[in-house]
Motif scaffolding. Structure first.
Motif, PDB file in Angstrom:
ATOM      1  N   LEU A  31       1.032  -1.294   0.239  1.00 40.43           N
ATOM      2  CA  LEU A  31       0.087   0.041   0.156  1.00 40.43           C
ATOM      3  C   LEU A  31       1.064   1.141  -0.003  1.00 40.43           C
ATOM      4  O   LEU A  31       1.946   1.470   0.720  1.00 40.43           O
ATOM      5  CB  LEU A  31      -0.913  -0.017   1.289  1.00 40.43           C
ATOM      6  CG  LEU A  31      -2.084  -0.820   1.260  1.00 40.43           C
ATOM      7  CD1 LEU A  31      -2.721  -1.226   2.680  1.00 40.43           C
ATOM      8  CD2 LEU A  31      -2.900  -0.258   0.049  1.00 40.43           C
ATOM      9  N   GLY A  56       1.548 -10.345   7.500  1.00 39.07           N
ATOM     10  CA  GLY A  56       2.176  -9.852   6.285  1.00 39.07           C
ATOM     11  C   GLY A  56       2.650  -8.113   6.207  1.00 39.07           C
ATOM     12  O   GLY A  56       1.906  -7.533   5.683  1.00 39.07           O
ATOM     13  N   GLU A  77       5.635 -12.249   9.264  1.00 42.26           N
ATOM     14  CA  GLU A  77       5.985 -12.068   7.850  1.00 42.26           C
ATOM     15  C   GLU A  77       6.561 -13.278   7.513  1.00 42.26           C
ATOM     16  O   GLU A  77       7.717 -13.785   8.177  1.00 42.26           O
ATOM     17  CB  GLU A  77       6.997 -10.743   7.767  1.00 42.26           C
ATOM     18  CG  GLU A  77       7.326 -10.526   6.404  1.00 42.26           C
ATOM     19  CD  GLU A  77       6.511 -10.512   5.161  1.00 42.26           C
ATOM     20  OE1 GLU A  77       5.472  -9.703   5.385  1.00 42.26           O
ATOM     21  OE2 GLU A  77       6.467 -11.484   4.242  1.00 42.26           O
ATOM     22  N   ASN A 127      -3.437  -6.296   5.771  1.00 40.42           N
ATOM     23  CA  ASN A 127      -3.642  -6.141   4.293  1.00 40.42           C
ATOM     24  C   ASN A 127      -3.198  -7.460   3.683  1.00 40.42           C
ATOM     25  O   ASN A 127      -1.960  -7.877   3.583  1.00 40.42           O
ATOM     26  CB  ASN A 127      -2.818  -5.027   3.508  1.00 40.42           C
ATOM     27  CG  ASN A 127      -2.840  -5.201   2.007  1.00 40.42           C
ATOM     28  OD1 ASN A 127      -3.689  -5.727   1.307  1.00 40.42           O
ATOM     29  ND2 ASN A 127      -1.859  -4.405   1.551  1.00 40.42           N
TER      30      ASN A 127
HETATM   31  N1  SAM Z   1       1.244  -5.016   4.884  1.00 39.40           N
HETATM   32  C1  SAM Z   1       2.107  -4.458   3.755  1.00 39.40           C
HETATM   33  C2  SAM Z   1       1.194  -3.399   2.965  1.00 39.40           C
HETATM   34  O1  SAM Z   1       0.030  -3.014   3.049  1.00 39.40           O
HETATM   35  O2  SAM Z   1       1.733  -2.759   2.132  1.00 39.40           O
HETATM   36  C3  SAM Z   1       2.015  -5.748   2.636  1.00 39.40           C
HETATM   37  C4  SAM Z   1       0.736  -6.436   2.346  1.00 39.40           C
HETATM   38  S1  SAM Z   1       1.105  -7.676   1.003  1.00 39.40           S
HETATM   39  C5  SAM Z   1      -0.601  -7.738   0.306  1.00 39.40           C
HETATM   40  C6  SAM Z   1       1.269  -9.246   1.670  1.00 39.40           C
HETATM   41  C7  SAM Z   1       2.273  -9.497   2.668  1.00 39.40           C
HETATM   42  O3  SAM Z   1       2.039 -10.819   3.332  1.00 39.40           O
HETATM   43  C8  SAM Z   1       3.537  -9.362   1.971  1.00 39.40           C
HETATM   44  O4  SAM Z   1       4.560  -8.968   2.874  1.00 39.40           O
HETATM   45  C9  SAM Z   1       4.012 -11.167   1.973  1.00 39.40           C
HETATM   46  O5  SAM Z   1       5.311 -11.371   2.031  1.00 39.40           O
HETATM   47  C10 SAM Z   1       3.158 -11.591   3.318  1.00 39.40           C
HETATM   48  N2  SAM Z   1       2.785 -13.037   3.188  1.00 39.40           N
HETATM   49  C11 SAM Z   1       2.554 -13.833   2.240  1.00 39.40           C
HETATM   50  N3  SAM Z   1       2.220 -15.055   2.726  1.00 39.40           N
HETATM   51  C12 SAM Z   1       2.286 -15.124   4.140  1.00 39.40           C
HETATM   52  C13 SAM Z   1       2.126 -16.021   5.072  1.00 39.40           C
HETATM   53  N4  SAM Z   1       1.746 -17.167   4.808  1.00 39.40           N
HETATM   54  N5  SAM Z   1       2.233 -15.685   6.161  1.00 39.40           N
HETATM   55  C14 SAM Z   1       2.847 -14.446   6.688  1.00 39.40           C
HETATM   56  N6  SAM Z   1       3.163 -13.406   5.712  1.00 39.40           N
HETATM   57  C15 SAM Z   1       2.674 -13.705   4.412  1.00 39.40           C
END
Ligand code: SAM
Length: 291
Positions: A31, A56, A77, A127
């Protein structure tokens, strides 16, 4: 203090400094709009004494805005490459803890016990990575965590299915699985333009407020969910057809008909017209029939 992480320029600077490349397979759409982030956090009604769990954090854009409003944030994360970045971007917020883990594998109960006070007001705010939205939400709900609720940005279509009411085309087993545990509302629709890279789908902020007790009384929770799943297996089929194809046998049709009549449910109705109360009444009446 430096600029917010979520501005387009600062995000670009951070990504460039670390040579970070997005992994589509991890649902990485970050975001870059502080107003949207604040609107998401507003939905969580955090108090300064609250705690928050994020899933995440990415480069910390949402984490930062949550951290400004509450006492403690724990963020899961999965991507190791983000850890040094988060270490830098979230340095001004020592009350944020990053847990390097796949949230689907994590023991969230233990993490809560270790990091938050007993009885502390707790919200999940995230997110979410869109490829695992449903398993993450179901895990958070089914594990019966000591949280007040969940505010998440997810794919708009999934938010609509979760918050759907009986009789609509969006209503299905996912609506029932979530509304059994929580009241669901779609709070905001968010355009693709507030992300880098832009996702292919529109997004929405979903709020789930946990119920103190599940929405209905059940004799057998697992049978209820089997019945619901079977009832929606083929949406065009009647309830009777779906049940005799997917859960019972054709030989059991008469017994089924009788039980449905007792519950005041016409067997020619479609699953999508049944309320949660009707599914519960039917499940409680049929549980003995299924050997
Ligand atoms: N919160 C941040 C933002 O809003 O800009 C990033 C959101 S992005 C849509 C999703 C995040 O979830 C990424 O950083 C990704 O690496 C992490 N992610 C993906 N699968 C995951 C999992 N199974 N467990 C924890 N984190 C995860």
């Amino acid at each position: 203090m430096s600029k917010d992480i979520a501005t387009p320029n600062r995000t670009k600077e951070i990504l460039k400094k670390y040579g970070f490349s997005f992994k589509k397979s991890l649902g990485q759409n970050f975001l870059i709009d502080t107003n949207v982030l604040n609107n998401i956090v507003d939905c969580a009604d955090l108090e300064t004494s609250s705690g928050a769990i994020e899933i995440g954090p990415g480069i910390g854009a949402l984490t930062e805005q949550i951290a400004k409003r509450c006492e403690k944030v724990v963020a899961f994360e999965i991507d190791q490459r983000l850890l040094p970045i988060l270490n830098e971007t979230l340095a001004p917020y020592p009350h944020v803890k990053i847990v390097h883990s796949d949230v689907l594998e994590a023991d969230i109960h233990s993490v809560i016990k270790e990091n938050f006070k007993e009885g502390q007001d707790l919200m999940v705010v995230a997110n979410l990575p869109y490829y695992v939205t449903t398993p993450i939400l179901l895990k958070l709900l089914e594990e019966k965590l000591p949280i007040r609720g969940i505010v998440v940005m997810i794919q708009k279509e999934v938010a609509e299915r979760i918050a759907a009411k009986p009789g609509t085309k969006e209503y299905g087993s996912l609506s029932i699985a979530t509304q059994y545990y929580a009241e669901a509302t779609t709070e905001l629709i968010v355009p693709k333009t507030v992300f880098v890279p832009q996702p292919n789908v529109d997004s929405a902020v979903l709020k789930l407020t946990l119920r103190s007790e599940p929405a209905v009384d059940l004799k057998d929770e697992s049978f209820f969910f089997q019945l619901v799943k079977a009832s929606f297996a083929q949406r065009r089929k009647t309830l009777m057809n779906n049940l005799t194809h997917n859960l019972f046998t054709k030989n059991e049709k008469e017994k089924l008909e009788l039980k449905m009549q007792e519950c005041g449910i016409d067997p020619s109705r479609r699953g999508e017209t049944l309320s949660m109360d009707e599914f519960a009444a039917l499940a409680n009446a049929l549980v003995g029939l299924k050997a």
